[in-house]
Write a protein that holds these residues in place. Structure first.
Motif, PDB file in Angstrom:
ATOM      1  N   PRO A  48       0.785  -1.234   0.000  1.00 38.12           N
ATOM      2  CA  PRO A  48       0.000   0.000   0.000  1.00 38.12           C
ATOM      3  C   PRO A  48       0.820   1.289   0.000  1.00 38.12           C
ATOM      4  CG  PRO A  48      -1.014  -1.600   1.452  1.00 38.12           C
ATOM      5  CD  PRO A  48       0.316  -2.177   1.034  1.00 38.12           C
ATOM      6  N   VAL A  49       1.952   1.316   0.676  1.00 33.12           N
ATOM      7  CA  VAL A  49       2.775   2.521   0.676  1.00 33.12           C
ATOM      8  C   VAL A  49       3.352   2.756  -0.726  1.00 33.12           C
ATOM      9  CG1 VAL A  49       4.837   3.636   1.601  1.00 33.12           C
ATOM     10  CG2 VAL A  49       3.312   2.382   3.135  1.00 33.12           C
ATOM     11  N   GLU A  55      10.915  10.691   1.453  1.00 29.89           N
ATOM     12  CA  GLU A  55      11.072   9.791   2.591  1.00 29.89           C
ATOM     13  C   GLU A  55       9.682   9.430   3.114  1.00 29.89           C
ATOM     14  OE1 GLU A  55      13.881   8.552   3.762  1.00 29.89           O
ATOM     15  OE2 GLU A  55      15.137   9.660   2.320  1.00 29.89           O
ATOM     16  N   VAL A  56       9.556   8.237   3.619  1.00 28.97           N
ATOM     17  CA  VAL A  56       8.291   7.809   4.216  1.00 28.97           C
ATOM     18  C   VAL A  56       8.500   7.732   5.722  1.00 28.97           C
ATOM     19  CG1 VAL A  56       6.497   6.044   4.298  1.00 28.97           C
ATOM     20  CG2 VAL A  56       7.724   6.487   2.151  1.00 28.97           C
ATOM     21  N   SER A  57       7.922   8.683   6.432  1.00 32.34           N
ATOM     22  CA  SER A  57       8.072   8.694   7.890  1.00 32.34           C
ATOM     23  C   SER A  57       7.261   7.566   8.515  1.00 32.34           C
ATOM     24  CB  SER A  57       7.596  10.040   8.449  1.00 32.34           C
ATOM     25  OG  SER A  57       6.192  10.172   8.274  1.00 32.34           O
ATOM     26  N   ALA A  58       7.630   7.230   9.729  1.00 30.94           N
ATOM     27  CA  ALA A  58       6.905   6.181  10.448  1.00 30.94           C
ATOM     28  C   ALA A  58       5.447   6.568  10.627  1.00 30.94           C
ATOM     29  CB  ALA A  58       7.561   5.940  11.807  1.00 30.94           C
ATOM     30  N   ALA A  59       5.193   7.860  10.873  1.00 26.07           N
ATOM     31  CA  ALA A  59       3.826   8.324  11.075  1.00 26.07           C
ATOM     32  C   ALA A  59       3.010   8.181   9.788  1.00 26.07           C
ATOM     33  CB  ALA A  59       3.829   9.776  11.537  1.00 26.07           C
ATOM     34  N   SER A 111       3.101   5.624  -5.885  1.00 28.18           N
ATOM     35  CA  SER A 111       2.947   5.625  -7.338  1.00 28.18           C
ATOM     36  C   SER A 111       1.808   6.552  -7.759  1.00 28.18           C
ATOM     37  CB  SER A 111       2.671   4.205  -7.832  1.00 28.18           C
ATOM     38  OG  SER A 111       2.580   4.177  -9.248  1.00 28.18           O
ATOM     39  N   TRP A 112       0.713   6.553  -7.035  1.00 26.63           N
ATOM     40  CA  TRP A 112      -0.388   7.470  -7.330  1.00 26.63           C
ATOM     41  C   TRP A 112       0.068   8.934  -7.195  1.00 26.63           C
ATOM     42  CZ3 TRP A 112      -4.452   7.158 -10.044  1.00 26.63           C
ATOM     43  CH2 TRP A 112      -5.273   6.025 -10.066  1.00 26.63           C
ATOM     44  N   TRP A 113       0.774   9.206  -6.103  1.00 27.28           N
ATOM     45  CA  TRP A 113       1.256  10.571  -5.832  1.00 27.28           C
ATOM     46  C   TRP A 113       2.170  11.050  -6.958  1.00 27.28           C
ATOM     47  CZ3 TRP A 113       6.483  11.606  -3.971  1.00 27.28           C
ATOM     48  CH2 TRP A 113       6.699  12.938  -3.581  1.00 27.28           C
ATOM     49  N   ARG A 114       3.081  10.171  -7.382  1.00 29.51           N
ATOM     50  CA  ARG A 114       3.998  10.543  -8.462  1.00 29.51           C
ATOM     51  C   ARG A 114       3.270  10.663  -9.799  1.00 29.51           C
ATOM     52  NH1 ARG A 114       7.107   6.564  -9.423  1.00 29.51           N
ATOM     53  NH2 ARG A 114       6.435   5.067  -7.841  1.00 29.51           N
ATOM     54  N   TYR A 115       2.340   9.758 -10.062  1.00 28.80           N
ATOM     55  CA  TYR A 115       1.593   9.791 -11.319  1.00 28.80           C
ATOM     56  C   TYR A 115       0.788  11.078 -11.442  1.00 28.80           C
ATOM     57  CZ  TYR A 115      -1.743   8.388 -14.927  1.00 28.80           C
ATOM     58  OH  TYR A 115      -2.517   8.336 -16.064  1.00 28.80           O
ATOM     59  N   ARG A 116       0.235  11.523 -10.344  1.00 34.35           N
ATOM     60  CA  ARG A 116      -0.574  12.739 -10.371  1.00 34.35           C
ATOM     61  C   ARG A 116       0.276  14.012 -10.349  1.00 34.35           C
ATOM     62  NH1 ARG A 116      -6.145  11.958  -6.908  1.00 34.35           N
ATOM     63  NH2 ARG A 116      -6.932  10.147  -8.056  1.00 34.35           N
ATOM     64  N   SER A 117       1.574  13.868 -10.399  1.00 36.58           N
ATOM     65  CA  SER A 117       2.446  15.049 -10.477  1.00 36.58           C
ATOM     66  C   SER A 117       2.971  15.275 -11.891  1.00 36.58           C
ATOM     67  CB  SER A 117       3.639  14.885  -9.523  1.00 36.58           C
ATOM     68  OG  SER A 117       4.554  13.898  -9.996  1.00 36.58           O
ATOM     69  N   ARG A 118       2.467  14.504 -12.844  1.00 38.83           N
ATOM     70  CA  ARG A 118       2.961  14.626 -14.220  1.00 38.83           C
ATOM     71  C   ARG A 118       2.581  15.987 -14.801  1.00 38.83           C
ATOM     72  NH1 ARG A 118      -1.646  11.664 -14.122  1.00 38.83           N
ATOM     73  NH2 ARG A 118      -3.124  11.814 -15.872  1.00 38.83           N
ATOM     74  N   PRO A 119       3.445  16.558 -15.625  1.00 40.26           N
ATOM     75  CA  PRO A 119       3.228  17.917 -16.155  1.00 40.26           C
ATOM     76  C   PRO A 119       1.922  18.092 -16.920  1.00 40.26           C
ATOM     77  CG  PRO A 119       5.492  17.207 -16.533  1.00 40.26           C
ATOM     78  CD  PRO A 119       4.752  16.005 -16.031  1.00 40.26           C
ATOM     79  N   GLY A 120       1.453  17.038 -17.541  1.00 37.73           N
ATOM     80  CA  GLY A 120       0.267  17.146 -18.375  1.00 37.73           C
ATOM     81  C   GLY A 120      -1.018  17.485 -17.647  1.00 37.73           C
TER      82      GLY A 120
END
Length: 206
Positions: A75-76, A175-179, A81-90
């Protein structure tokens, strides 16, 4: 979704689990491929059994003649991957753009429902909450999944069905924090349990 009942398999397209690359590699062998709108491309097992399996049966492919399979992802990693995909320039300037949002903020907004991301488990479980597919693989075990698909196709067709990266999310370091990890595991507890419990290969007790 890639339906190749002639060769004994149907692959459900769980979002952000390599479905676009799988479609590119295996669609040529399919009797039915659902692309386009999210509701068609990413039909879940309940929708498949209700709407598509009867259609295949009408055309000579009974449900007993093939297996339904899917991939699920940590899940992380899936949310990243969703977060990065939604940052695409288009898509800059759209409501889904996350290019100016940290991963922690993204997870926070998902946890409050401000950003809607249906769980992976919702695509592969039946009405009773139990896995409704015949085979479930972890995304991390993609090679095993591909080996099974190639076995279904046979050596000659398998050689013409090599996976290439498609629909790749932009690179973004974080980075993925523990929280944050704890929050992901809280929001997607069912996905965490599913991913943890998957034994690569055939599920028992379908």
């Amino acid at each position: 979704m890639i339906a190749a009942p002639k060769y004994g398999f149907v692959v459900l397209a769980v979002p952000k689990s390599g479905s676009t690359a799988l479609e590119a590699a295996f669609a040529k062998h399919a009797q039915l491929v659902t692309s386009g709108p999210h509701s068609l491309k990413h039909v879940g097992v309940q929708g498949f059994e209700r709407d598509i399996a009867p259609l295949l049966d009408e055309h000579g492919y009974p449900r007993t003649g093939y297996e339904v399979a899917a991939l699920v992802r940590d899940p992380v990693s899936w949310m990243s991957s969703w977060w990065r995909y939604r940052s695409r320039p288009g898509i800059v300037g759209t409501a889904t753009y996350t290019g100016e949002m940290s991963f922690d903020e993204f997870v926070g907004r998902v946890s409050t429902g401000e950003i809607d991301l249906p769980s992976q488990s919702s695509y592969v479980t039946g009405p009773d909450g139990a896995p409704g597919v015949d085979r479930l693989y972890r995304y991390e075990d993609l090679d095993d999944f591909l080996a099974w698909l190639h076995e279904c196709l046979g050596p000659k067709k398998a050689r013409k069905s090599q996976l290439k990266q498609r629909n790749v999310s932009p690179e973004r370091q974080h980075e993925v924090s523990a929280a944050t990890r704890d929050l992901v595991e809280e929001v997607y507890a069912a996905d965490v349990a599913l991913h943890r419990d998957v034994a690569t290969g055939r599920l028992t007790g379908r």
